[in-house]
Write a protein that holds these residues in place. Structure first.
Motif, PDB file in Angstrom:
ATOM      1  N   UNK A 165      -4.448   0.569  12.707  1.00 39.85           N
ATOM      2  CA  UNK A 165      -4.079  -0.844  12.534  1.00 39.85           C
ATOM      3  C   UNK A 165      -5.281  -1.711  12.159  1.00 39.85           C
ATOM      4  N   UNK A 166      -6.255  -1.084  11.506  1.00 36.93           N
ATOM      5  CA  UNK A 166      -7.494  -1.800  11.153  1.00 36.93           C
ATOM      6  C   UNK A 166      -7.592  -1.998   9.648  1.00 36.93           C
ATOM      7  N   UNK A 167      -7.908  -3.199   9.236  1.00 38.95           N
ATOM      8  CA  UNK A 167      -8.235  -3.430   7.835  1.00 38.95           C
ATOM      9  C   UNK A 167      -9.712  -3.115   7.648  1.00 38.95           C
ATOM     10  N   UNK A 168      -9.996  -2.132   6.780  1.00 35.86           N
ATOM     11  CA  UNK A 168     -11.395  -1.779   6.516  1.00 35.86           C
ATOM     12  C   UNK A 168     -11.836  -2.421   5.228  1.00 35.86           C
ATOM     13  N   UNK A 215      -2.939  -9.947   7.596  1.00 37.31           N
ATOM     14  CA  UNK A 215      -3.111  -8.482   7.649  1.00 37.31           C
ATOM     15  C   UNK A 215      -4.436  -8.070   8.303  1.00 37.31           C
ATOM     16  N   UNK A 216      -5.127  -9.054   8.872  1.00 39.15           N
ATOM     17  CA  UNK A 216      -6.361  -8.701   9.592  1.00 39.15           C
ATOM     18  C   UNK A 216      -6.306  -9.128  11.057  1.00 39.15           C
ATOM     19  N   UNK A 217      -5.297  -9.876  11.390  1.00 39.93           N
ATOM     20  CA  UNK A 217      -5.222 -10.379  12.759  1.00 39.93           C
ATOM     21  C   UNK A 217      -3.761 -10.577  13.159  1.00 39.93           C
ATOM     22  N   UNK A 218      -3.487 -10.486  14.470  1.00 38.65           N
ATOM     23  CA  UNK A 218      -2.116 -10.657  14.950  1.00 38.65           C
ATOM     24  C   UNK A 218      -1.388  -9.326  15.044  1.00 38.65           C
ATOM     25  N   UNK A 219      -0.109  -9.406  15.409  1.00 36.47           N
ATOM     26  CA  UNK A 219       0.693  -8.192  15.578  1.00 36.47           C
ATOM     27  C   UNK A 219       1.110  -7.645  14.227  1.00 36.47           C
ATOM     28  N   UNK A 220       1.173  -6.327  14.165  1.00 39.48           N
ATOM     29  CA  UNK A 220       1.622  -5.691  12.920  1.00 39.48           C
ATOM     30  C   UNK A 220       3.144  -5.810  12.805  1.00 39.48           C
ATOM     31  N   UNK A 221       3.664  -5.845  11.583  1.00 34.82           N
ATOM     32  CA  UNK A 221       5.115  -5.985  11.394  1.00 34.82           C
ATOM     33  C   UNK A 221       5.946  -4.914  12.093  1.00 34.82           C
ATOM     34  N   UNK A 259      -6.759  -5.420  13.246  1.00 31.03           N
ATOM     35  CA  UNK A 259      -8.164  -5.799  13.433  1.00 31.03           C
ATOM     36  C   UNK A 259      -8.874  -5.724  12.083  1.00 31.03           C
ATOM     37  N   UNK A 260     -10.100  -6.201  12.043  1.00 28.67           N
ATOM     38  CA  UNK A 260     -10.869  -6.241  10.802  1.00 28.67           C
ATOM     39  C   UNK A 260     -12.170  -5.481  10.996  1.00 28.67           C
ATOM     40  N   UNK A 317       1.897  -1.406   7.030  1.00 26.53           N
ATOM     41  CA  UNK A 317       1.979  -2.650   7.791  1.00 26.53           C
ATOM     42  C   UNK A 317       1.348  -3.824   7.054  1.00 26.53           C
ATOM     43  N   UNK A 318       0.237  -3.571   6.380  1.00 31.71           N
ATOM     44  CA  UNK A 318      -0.424  -4.703   5.702  1.00 31.71           C
ATOM     45  C   UNK A 318       0.411  -5.214   4.534  1.00 31.71           C
ATOM     46  N   UNK A 319       1.075  -4.307   3.830  1.00 28.72           N
ATOM     47  CA  UNK A 319       1.912  -4.783   2.723  1.00 28.72           C
ATOM     48  C   UNK A 319       3.130  -5.546   3.247  1.00 28.72           C
ATOM     49  N   UNK A 320       3.680  -5.070   4.388  1.00 28.24           N
ATOM     50  CA  UNK A 320       4.799  -5.810   4.977  1.00 28.24           C
ATOM     51  C   UNK A 320       4.341  -7.180   5.467  1.00 28.24           C
ATOM     52  N   UNK A 321       3.140  -7.236   6.038  1.00 31.33           N
ATOM     53  CA  UNK A 321       2.609  -8.535   6.491  1.00 31.33           C
ATOM     54  C   UNK A 321       2.400  -9.469   5.310  1.00 31.33           C
ATOM     55  N   UNK A 322       1.929  -8.932   4.226  1.00 28.76           N
ATOM     56  CA  UNK A 322       1.731  -9.765   3.039  1.00 28.76           C
ATOM     57  C   UNK A 322       3.070 -10.270   2.512  1.00 28.76           C
TER      58      UNK A 322
END
Lengths: 267, 267, 267, 267, 267, 267
Positions: free
Chosen positions: C211-214, C228-234, C241-242, D181-186
């Motif tokens: 669940x980390x954005x690298x 997409x770097x903070x908060x709950x995932x969908x 996290x970042x 998850x990041x694409x869904x968040x976006x």
């Protein structure tokens, strides 16, 4: 592992947007002579190099990484040629329509953006990529890729009158000059690479025909006395000769197929 | 205009038919390193050559014609490996079944014959063919084609234990030795071809970066002092230098698209 | 098992035949966003569904069957745009000639008919079809297919001024609205599908980075504090996290190849 | 502009080299669900984003850059599975031969290296890449790509027993979890994206059929009362309904072709 | 407009699931001889037929619709061969592994389902489809498609010992018998179709060579007195003759290219 | 083994160079109806013929060899249409620019030469080639190839007004007349080839449906009493009948997939 910065390697400006030129630039992105091919080709070659040849692995990967940035420059040039004119809302649809004249998909499929296709809209294919595992063969493939790539870039340079585009192309042409030279320098640094692959014992190849030019003219002709029919061969390992005729072996004939193939025409 | 005789250029015999080897031989027929590619590549290159360069036109076409005969030899080798074992009617279906293990289509689509595909069954494509109109670029493409072709042939030679197949391959390997040398000799006969295309005025290319190796390492490193970062360039027209960093231009940013593209995500 | 009636699903009329528009319509037939793709995609997905999920199998097959009718509507639109103008015999050849401007094959290969190709003449390919066996993945593929398909249809709608064509497209756009919604509804009906595939135990995936954005910026930057770097995932199963840097593992290095590959460059 | 470091993003080890697994890994490199596709797809999408949507441009490019590193990890895994066993010179040819069982080209064309092809040897194609210019459509394409990519990775994980390969795959599976998850968040961050494209005025679409499920059963059936035939649509803009029959328009009929097409069969 | 019922056209049963046979069946789905090709080919041909030839349009479309049902039967046969064995949870992975031996993608990409690819995993392509606009040419294309399709089906029939599969194939072989005959009957119903296209005035073709067999042997030979070198031609419009030599025209020579092509090799 | 002479089979002249026509001629070179296809198709067919059918092997190979010469004629026509106008240096770039209007690659990739692609720039593919191993099936494929090839040539003939081009096409059209007739004559010389393959015992095919036309209309209709629904079948082995409905078998249903496929959507 890769990294990115939003800056382009070299600036890209367009004075007079030209949707037709945007379609031609696709050849330098997704065509056989384009930047997707060289970027990926050098990567795959690099990944096959063992520890014993580290300087070549670095050479290949650093150049691959540069080429990724050239795709980026060209993609930027495409959007600037397709979208770049300031226009009233009324002119929107005409601009879009003109974009469909050459490569309709730049409008229909990509909303006025670059695509991973060539100037005819044919998708890029991994079939373009040469990564044979043999370093000398790969370096010749790279000289060829840069030679045809630079030829393409000069033709695009001749086509356009836009100062920004000419400047970008003169940068890419210069890089192709460097890359041709670096692959030739790498070839020269190898110990006795020709004929490729150098590690195959030449004593195992047929000794009758390995330095003979066999003419395939229907009507046999005289030795034309060209650099490829007489004198020493470039690898320094043979003397060219000229055979006016092909030697000839047995007749081509296929064995009978198995009955379950149902190859027989009769009922 | 072409002619044919039923004799093969060199005899093709198979002592122990091997259906798996029949599937591997397809790479030398319809693969990127194969004979269909070189035969057609040299033809198309030849057809672009003007009267001023007649010896090159002949060189290309005579070699193209020879390569057609190599497709024929390999096709003969495929049928002999697939069909060649004398067998009782009862063994027919087992022979056919074994032929489906690697390339099912040699049985299903071709009735135990050769096909215009590679060793994975991927069809030959015109996308493999390089015929750029520029002779020097084309000759480098030909060196590369013969280099990867000879490498393929040596790998097939290593694979097989069949004396007939080893003999046929030793013939083809010898021809590839000749062809690599003849293309190199033709390149040497050209007047100053590098960088390709030689007729583009180098004064028009960016003079800052045409002989510089630009490192793309994230963490800048020292000049590795390799033949491609220092010394004279192989074309004799520049001195290599090493730039530890890419120069950098403006930021990549796409202009706003026209409204009719419906690129905007919001409703 | 399939059936057919000669009636179209919705009427297709063309007031002003436009051969260029006929070539653009090909994108909606044989292009990646087109009706051949969705018809066949939904069929293949349907055939993979076991008895336990019958309502989804029906949903997929009934929609696939509708899409076949959309290919038919578009093929009818193509012939009407290519052939539709009443003309004197003398005007015949000019009409045919104008049809070669964009997609020459609509005249040369198809005699003024629709073809299974896209707007650049590139053939439809089964490679466009996504049928993964996993229902959730397939439904996302279907949302995507309808999203890009509806985008294409709106661009065609913007392009044309023909009332008949605009009416046909407004019908197809409406169906795409429905289909986007139905696939989303089907996704919502699934129990906990994300991350796809839902049946793989997440405890087996690496827990450090799921669940980390690298960030891959060369020059590390601050957390941009995006959704997409903070908060709950969908998926409700993690907290974003970042990471300002990629973690990094061992160096890439290929083992030495076997000698029979003849990878070694030296002679 | 791109940069590289020789370190891998995550370490790649192989305990028991398995040439067959090397051929399967190709699906994750050059297959439709593979890393070449996502790396290039996110790049091309990023290059189409205007200044107004900078955070999305960064999101796309940073992820694209990470995916390049995943191709590298997988290419390293391929060479380690093909070449990795310590062996006597005598065992060389057997190792190479076994490499031809599944994907002969990993030996014949690449000298025991990774290739830009899928697990059947079919070359990667730009036709896999979705970059529509519409951000919402592209994000759905990305969810789909990561969903099918993670499904592929879990199937490879199930296949192998090698601890090193399982560990590498558990890392890649985790990254796919993040990326889904990041694409869904976006997507959630966009304002009202469905139906895609959101900027097309829905009043222009046919209002009779934009929220109706049309059954295509030959024998009309009852409303199955599924989430896609009744209730509010997911976009919140309509109510689903069920039509037991397709509506039907005029009959499909092609106008007469021009005489110069020679479509008429009679002599 | 199309309709569907969940019943298959003919029952499909598998007694002994055989994953290898599942991979071979792909040839009959997505191969050049397969059902996707004929279904789509007959559709596109039908859509080009004007009102004057309605019985042919119906013939084509009704057969196209039947062929869609054959894809369905074969897709069902694939899942039954891949998934059909009752097995303990422990045997799952072994079953899946065995499915990767021939076509890894049936497991990796499709989760043990049918795919739109051939038996080598090469995707179906619209390039297989012949729909020329000329009815007689199209009917010959259909005879050929059914001839190669029936040949494929008999080879699959020979391969398998499974009674269910043999029964299904005996049904498909019978349908191919009918389809070959119906296309030949349709050809016979046309008025004077050969040479195709019949509407081109034969007086415009070169009268010297339109019924002559030109030998291309290098060494001229006698008339072999075959049915294609002597006697009346099948179209009843000429008498065959034998020319021992090709006639010969001017020499092939390309004009000089424009200077902006940079075709000249010299610097 | 092949031979060549620099003379063309028939003279090729161009009075008014026409770059657009040069792009259309590509269809006859690298298109599905083109000369590369027939040349290679007849070669591969010939190589599969056993000694028992020598006259057919010769027929196929001699015609293949002639077709190679047709590629040469067309390639010559392309360069003459692209390069042929005498022009001042100043007009060079305009000539080159006009060449990019239809097929940009004829200028960009080939320096004003012919290419192995079709009129849309799509590369020639081995997928066009039919060589089934069954002679009767192959001969029908050849009739079809010549029928669609002659149709293409007549459309090109209609398009152009250039006397040289019309003369060359009238020659090629005549050869297609001959070739259609020779393949039909060869078919007539076979003993009872229909249904193809003739060697499969018809008693093994399903006897209920091998001469029945099955209507797939949704709404059953009367027997249309066409030559394909009533009377004797062309093979003389059956009587046509008409079935108003498809028979119907069991319902399509996929078995449950193995758990390791992760096909199940739920988490």
């Amino acid at each position: 592992m890769y990294y990115h910065e939003p800056e382009l390697q070299y600036e890209v400006t367009v004075e007079e947007p030209d949707p037709h030129f945007a379609s031609l630039l696709q050849q330098a992105i997704g065509g056989v002579e384009g930047e997707m091919r060289v970027a990926l080709q050098y990567m795959f070659q690099s990944w096959s190099i063992p520890a014993t040849h580290e300087p070549y692995r670095n050479l290949l990967m650093e150049t691959a990484t540069e080429e990724l940035g050239h795709i980026e420059m060209l993609a930027s040039a495409v959007t600037k040629n397709l979208r770049g004119s300031p226009k009233s809302p009324d002119e929107d649809i005409e601009a879009a329509r003109s974009a469909t004249e050459q490569n309709p998909r730049q409008f229909l499929s990509a909303g006025e953006s670059a695509m991973p296709v060539d100037s005819n809209g044919v998708p890029f294919t991994g079939g373009y990529i040469v990564a044979s595992g043999n370093l000398a063969g790969d370096l010749y493939a790279n000289v060829m890729a840069e030679a045809t790539g630079r030829t393409l870039a000069t033709r695009l340079w001749e086509y356009t009158d836009d100062p920004g585009m000419k400047d970008m192309l003169s940068y890419l042409i210069a890089r192709d000059t460097m890359h041709q030279n670096q692959w030739l320098a790498a070839l020269e640094s190898l110990d006795d690479p020709v004929p490729v692959p150098g590690s195959f014992p030449q004593s195992e190849e047929n000794q009758e025909v390995n330095y003979s030019f066999m003419s395939t003219r229907r009507n046999p002709r005289e030795d034309p006395e060209q650099p490829w029919t007489t004198g020493s061969s470039p690898d320094g390992k043979g003397e060219f000769s000229f055979l006016a005729e092909q030697p000839g072996g047995n007749e081509v004939v296929a064995p009978d197929p198995d009955s379950v193939t149902h190859d027989e025409p009769e009922g």
